[in-house]
Design a protein around this motif. Structure first.
Motif, mmCIF file in Angstrom:
data_model
loop_
_atom_site.group_PDB
_atom_site.id
_atom_site.type_symbol
_atom_site.label_atom_id
_atom_site.label_comp_id
_atom_site.label_asym_id
_atom_site.label_seq_id
_atom_site.Cartn_x
_atom_site.Cartn_y
_atom_site.Cartn_z
ATOM 1 N N PRO A 248 0.817 -1.222 0.000
ATOM 2 C CA PRO A 248 0.000 0.000 0.000
ATOM 3 C C PRO A 248 0.847 1.265 0.000
ATOM 4 N N SER A 249 0.262 2.315 -0.525
ATOM 5 C CA SER A 249 1.018 3.550 -0.730
ATOM 6 C C SER A 249 1.457 4.213 0.558
ATOM 7 N N ASN A 250 0.760 3.958 1.658
ATOM 8 C CA ASN A 250 1.129 4.578 2.932
ATOM 9 C C ASN A 250 2.165 3.737 3.676
ATOM 10 N N ASN A 251 3.191 3.237 2.952
ATOM 11 C CA ASN A 251 4.212 2.381 3.548
ATOM 12 C C ASN A 251 5.425 3.216 3.940
ATOM 13 N N VAL A 252 6.291 2.617 4.739
ATOM 14 C CA VAL A 252 7.526 3.272 5.187
ATOM 15 C C VAL A 252 8.749 2.488 4.723
ATOM 16 N N MET A 253 8.621 1.769 3.594
ATOM 17 C CA MET A 253 9.715 0.978 3.048
ATOM 18 C C MET A 253 10.890 1.880 2.681
ATOM 19 N N VAL A 254 12.113 1.400 2.934
ATOM 20 C CA VAL A 254 13.309 2.184 2.607
ATOM 21 C C VAL A 254 13.436 2.315 1.095
ATOM 22 N N ASP A 255 14.101 3.381 0.644
ATOM 23 C CA ASP A 255 14.249 3.636 -0.786
ATOM 24 C C ASP A 255 15.362 2.812 -1.417
ATOM 25 N N GLY A 256 16.368 2.439 -0.635
ATOM 26 C CA GLY A 256 17.476 1.702 -1.217
ATOM 27 C C GLY A 256 18.527 1.369 -0.187
ATOM 28 N N PHE A 257 19.708 1.005 -0.705
ATOM 29 C CA PHE A 257 20.756 0.508 0.172
ATOM 30 C C PHE A 257 21.330 1.599 1.069
ATOM 31 N N TYR A 258 21.413 2.815 0.558
ATOM 32 C CA TYR A 258 21.972 3.902 1.373
ATOM 33 C C TYR A 258 21.111 4.138 2.607
ATOM 34 N N GLU A 259 19.795 4.220 2.428
ATOM 35 C CA GLU A 259 18.906 4.435 3.574
ATOM 36 C C GLU A 259 18.956 3.249 4.535
ATOM 37 N N THR A 260 19.132 2.045 3.997
ATOM 38 C CA THR A 260 19.256 0.865 4.857
ATOM 39 C C THR A 260 20.492 0.956 5.739
ATOM 40 N N LYS A 261 21.624 1.358 5.136
ATOM 41 C CA LYS A 261 22.854 1.496 5.926
ATOM 42 C C LYS A 261 22.697 2.550 7.013
ATOM 43 N N GLN A 262 22.011 3.645 6.696
ATOM 44 C CA GLN A 262 21.798 4.681 7.696
ATOM 45 C C GLN A 262 20.966 4.168 8.867
ATOM 46 N N LEU A 263 20.048 3.245 8.578
ATOM 47 C CA LEU A 263 19.166 2.734 9.626
ATOM 48 C C LEU A 263 19.864 1.709 10.515
ATOM 49 N N VAL A 264 20.592 0.764 9.915
ATOM 50 C CA VAL A 264 21.109 -0.370 10.683
ATOM 51 C C VAL A 264 22.548 -0.185 11.125
ATOM 52 N N ARG A 265 23.163 0.959 10.847
ATOM 53 C CA ARG A 265 24.573 1.106 11.227
ATOM 54 C C ARG A 265 24.767 1.030 12.738
ATOM 55 N N GLY A 266 23.724 1.327 13.506
ATOM 56 C CA GLY A 266 23.854 1.222 14.950
ATOM 57 C C GLY A 266 23.946 -0.208 15.439
ATOM 58 N N LEU A 267 23.494 -1.177 14.620
ATOM 59 C CA LEU A 267 23.578 -2.586 15.008
ATOM 60 C C LEU A 267 24.962 -3.164 14.776
ATOM 61 N N GLY A 268 25.694 -2.559 13.880
ATOM 62 C CA GLY A 268 26.986 -3.116 13.500
ATOM 63 C C GLY A 268 28.048 -2.900 14.549
ATOM 64 N N LEU A 269 29.164 -3.571 14.366
ATOM 65 C CA LEU A 269 30.320 -3.440 15.233
ATOM 66 C C LEU A 269 31.350 -2.537 14.564
ATOM 67 N N PRO A 270 32.184 -1.851 15.342
ATOM 68 C CA PRO A 270 33.071 -0.838 14.758
ATOM 69 C C PRO A 270 34.142 -1.430 13.857
ATOM 70 N N VAL A 271 34.566 -0.628 12.893
ATOM 71 C CA VAL A 271 35.661 -0.987 12.007
ATOM 72 C C VAL A 271 36.476 0.281 11.764
ATOM 73 N N GLU A 272 37.788 0.145 11.719
ATOM 74 C CA GLU A 272 38.680 1.282 11.527
ATOM 75 C C GLU A 272 39.551 1.049 10.296
ATOM 76 N N GLN A 273 39.774 2.123 9.541
ATOM 77 C CA GLN A 273 40.750 2.091 8.453
ATOM 78 C C GLN A 273 42.038 2.754 8.951
ATOM 79 N N ILE A 274 43.125 2.017 8.885
ATOM 80 C CA ILE A 274 44.407 2.497 9.401
ATOM 81 C C ILE A 274 45.394 2.587 8.251
#
Length: 772
Positions: A248-274
């Motif tokens: 249905p049109s009144n959905n809150v589905m993400v638009d794509g991969f970028y929005e998905t990363k913004q949403l779930v980045r808090g679940l991930g574990l840290p990574v550093e580039q050295i």
């Protein structure tokens, strides 16, 4: 029947369940049993005694058939069971729920949809003794339980019955100190990410959707599909757009991969580039973070002349590595109910009185470490780690000279069936680069909450040992694994010599001599460290650029050591009985390759050629293999198959079938034109070495050759058993030299390189460090 066919048939039966009336359903299920040719005991109900002991309102669960047909009361009961489970959202994963059928793959483990579950129950019945539906929202005292699967089912108590599996995952990530109802006026970005996750977990994909699918559950499943099936980001974006159009049109589905990363980045574990020095001298990390050139060799940190985004210059490092901090990953194991209680497995289980070793904690090396470090051993939740690394070339087909070195760490606190699973092998470092890093890869507790005991403790970790193939063994230990002193156990007591036709050295000639010297004693950590320090060896990071090659070469030729490993900086490293373990799989694969390629006479890979026959004439008394002076040709050896025999073997392998999941399709590895195998992975060689060699060559090789190869096959099979005994490993230590001596009487001297020598030490490592 393939998995797709099975799934298709189940869905067809599920549709028939809904489409036809009870009479058609009963006839359909009865003919389904005959069509599938299931044993009668699989389809029959449980015993009469079990039904009588059940509560009256649940007796229908195990009274599935009446006169061979499905009972209508059973159909009504299944429908009411599914509706009951759907009413408890904490037991659902989106629109999926646990299948309670009695099939060996389900039994409240698999998550399936409603129609498939009905078809399963109709075919297989309910799992035994499932009178109380604890996996579907019920218990005897009214408490709601939920299940969480990580390799097996774990039943966990949840105080908030409205908390779903995804809500629990969020609470596992943020830890016990976070309270979701403590709303801040101006939350920090990290806290705001948690609020966003909690909101997405409670927000339905569209209002009042019948399956109560949340935004977070859809995103999590899409991310899992992306990882499982290697979705590209473009495919992921297109799939999200398709879903937005389908709901249905009144959905809150993400638009794509970028929005998905913004949403779930808090679940991930840290990574550093050295950033790293281009010559792998140092890391720009910690107090060296701001340096712009290497303090050891002086090479620039950043590339010059690179511009981006118009005139703005960007600082592009020559080389960088990815570091995945280990501490938060270990803390996460104690933050989740699914793993916290299993982190004590190593100290809660007791070793059998018969001396059987089932886990590394049963081994002498583990017990010796506890004895030497009682303060560490007194807290059973302290973590014991194993480290493994190996290099691979990700762009081999393109021909680019590019290698990557991942460093994998695994906790041995977990039981054997968990600690060797992929999800508990932590990738801690990735070192990419154009050149091989090889020699230059060297590189107090923390407050942790244990959700199983509901208390904090100070977690410490210790590296028990490393596991690596022979080239990486040299890189980690500092011992040169090439040349005459290649064996890190025999060291200077080695009897290795160089063949006259393949090398220039003719000094070490042992023909006609009987060696009676006992095997050398394994040196202790104190003895090795004293030897390294006596030579004045340094760590790679302490050697200036122009001195590296000269310094390493001088000491390597002298003693076998080429550097001081950074692991010696660990205060407990010298007290460990085994610091560097040989990788059995790599050694087994190399032995198999040498044997198979020699027996199959594979050009360029066999160990029997013209130079080898000339060495054979010098070192061995086997005139039957010498060159025929009249024809100037070498006779065929007894261990080499002729063309007809090779064709028979390849045809047999081509049609060989294995159980699903046991091994890859070995028929695809057969080259029937060149009569050889190609593309064999380590595990394929493992199966062939231990299971197929005695069968494959049984009617093709002479008895003396087959006997030696069969004994070597049995050796590797016994060595890699899941449970071992000290006396069995001592027997293997005594047998393997005899097996190798039998093979020395068959194969030429060039066959016996260092890989054929290393099995001598594998049984000792298993006896000291535990099961392979």
């Amino acid at each position: 029947m393939t998995n797709e066919d099975r799934i298709g048939s189940l869905h067809e039966e599920a549709q028939e369940w809904k489409q036809y009336g009870p009479e058609h359903q009963l006839l359909h299920q009865d003919t389904s049993r005959r069509r599938m040719q299931l044993p009668k005991q699989v389809c029959d109900d449980n015993s009469h005694a079990q039904i009588q002991n059940m509560r009256p309102d649940r007796q229908w669960m195990y009274q599935r058939r009446t006169r061979g047909l499905i009972d209508p009361n059973f159909i009504d009961g299944v429908n009411s069971f599914v509706e009951f489970a759907k009413a408890h959202s904490n037991c659902l994963d989106g629109y999926l729920m646990r299948c309670p059928c009695n099939h060996k793959k389900c039994r409240n483990r698999n998550l399936l949809d409603e129609d498939t579950i009905k078809a399963h129950i109709a075919k297989y019945g309910f799992v035994e003794n499932y009178e109380t539906w604890i996996h579907h929202g019920e218990s005897d005292d009214g408490i709601i339980f939920r299940g969480h699967v990580v390799g097996e089912v774990f039943e966990q108590f949840v105080e908030d019955e409205n908390l779903s599996a995804f809500g629990t995952m969020i609470h596992d990530v943020v830890g016990p100190s976070f309270q979701s109802n403590d709303i801040e006026d101006n939350p920090t970005p990290a806290i705001q990410h948690i609020y966003d996750l909690l909101r997405a977990e409670q927000q339905e994909l569209w209002p009042n959707n019948p399956n109560r699918i949340s935004k977070l559950s859809v995103v999590a499943r899409l991310m899992n599909l992306k990882a499982e099936h290697h979705f590209s980001e473009r495919l992921y974006d297109d799939f999200c757009q398709l879903m937005k159009e389908c709901v249905p049109s009144n959905n809150v589905m993400v638009d794509g991969f970028y929005e998905t990363k913004q949403l779930v980045r808090g679940l991930g574990l840290p990574v550093e580039q050295i950033d790293c020095c281009k010559r792998a001298c140092m890391l720009y990390w910690g107090e060296d973070r701001e340096l712009i050139s290497c303090k050891l060799c002086g090479h620039d940190r950043y590339k010059r002349g690179r511009t981006n985004f118009g005139s703005r210059k960007t600082m592009v490092p020559y080389k960088k590595m990815f570091y995945f901090p280990l501490t938060p990953r270990l803390q996460r194991l104690y933050a989740s109910n699914a793993t916290a209680k299993h982190m004590r497995c190593h100290c809660e289980h007791e070793m059998e009185k018969d001396g059987v070793m089932r886990h590394c904690s049963d081994s002498p090396a583990w017990k010796h470490f506890d004895k030497m470090h009682p303060s560490f051993a007194s807290e059973c939740r302290n973590v014991r780690l194993g480290l493994c690394t190996d290099g691979f070339q990700p762009f081999r087909q393109s021909g680019q000279q590019y290698s990557s070195w991942p460093v994998i760490v695994t906790p041995y606190n977990l039981p054997p069936w968990m600690c060797m699973k992929d999800e508990y092998m932590f990738l801690s470092i990735i070192v990419p680069g154009q050149a091989n890093t090889k020699d230059k890869l060297d590189e107090i507790g923390v407050e942790t909450y244990d959700v199983a005991s509901k208390q904090n403790f100070r977690m410490r970790a210790a590296l028990m040992w490393t596991i690596s193939d022979f080239p990486a063994y040299s890189m980690l230990s500092g011992w040169s694994t090439t040349g005459k002193l290649a064996c890190p156990y025999c060291m200077e007591d080695s009897y290795a010599f160089i063949l006259t036709k393949d090398g220039r050295n003719k000094k070490w000639f042992l023909k006609g001599k009987l060696v009676k010297k006992a095997t050398p004693q394994v040196k202790s950590g104190d003895q090795i460290l004293e030897e390294i320090e006596s030579f004045g060896l340094q760590k790679i990071t302490e050697i200036n650029g122009e001195e590296i090659n000269y310094d390493i070469k001088k000491h390597c030729n002298k003693c076998g050591w080429k550097k001081r490993s950074i692991f010696w900086d660990l205060p407990y490293w010298k007290t460990i009985l085994i610091r560097y373990n040989l990788d059995v799989m790599h050694i087994e694969k190399n032995c198999f390759d040498n044997i198979f390629n020699t027996v199959m006479n594979v050009s360029g890979k066999l160990k029997d050629n013209a130079k080898s026959r000339e060495d054979l004439k010098v070192f061995c008394d086997r005139p039957e293999l010498h060159m025929d002076e009249r024809t100037k040709r070498f006779p065929k050896a007894c261990y080499i198959l002729d063309r007809k025999q090779k064709e028979e073997l390849c045809n047999w392998l081509k049609e060989l079938k294995f159980p699903d999941g046991y091994v890859s399709n070995m028929g695809r590895c057969v080259d029937q034109r060149r009569l050889k195998l190609f593309g064999m992975k380590s595990y394929d060689c493992h199966v062939f070495m231990q299971r197929l060699i005695p069968i494959a060559f049984r009617e093709l090789l002479p008895q003396n050759v087959l006997e030696g190869l069969t004994e070597l096959s049995i050796f590797f099979k016994d060595l890699t058993a899941r449970v071992i005994k000290d006396k069995y490993m001592q027997r293997l230590e005594w047998e393997i030299p005899i097996i190798l001596c039998k093979l020395e009487r068959i194969f030429p001297p060039s066959f016996f390189d260092c890989m054929e020598h290393l099995p001598v030490h594998l049984a000792y490592e298993a006896r000291i460090a535990g099961p392979v």
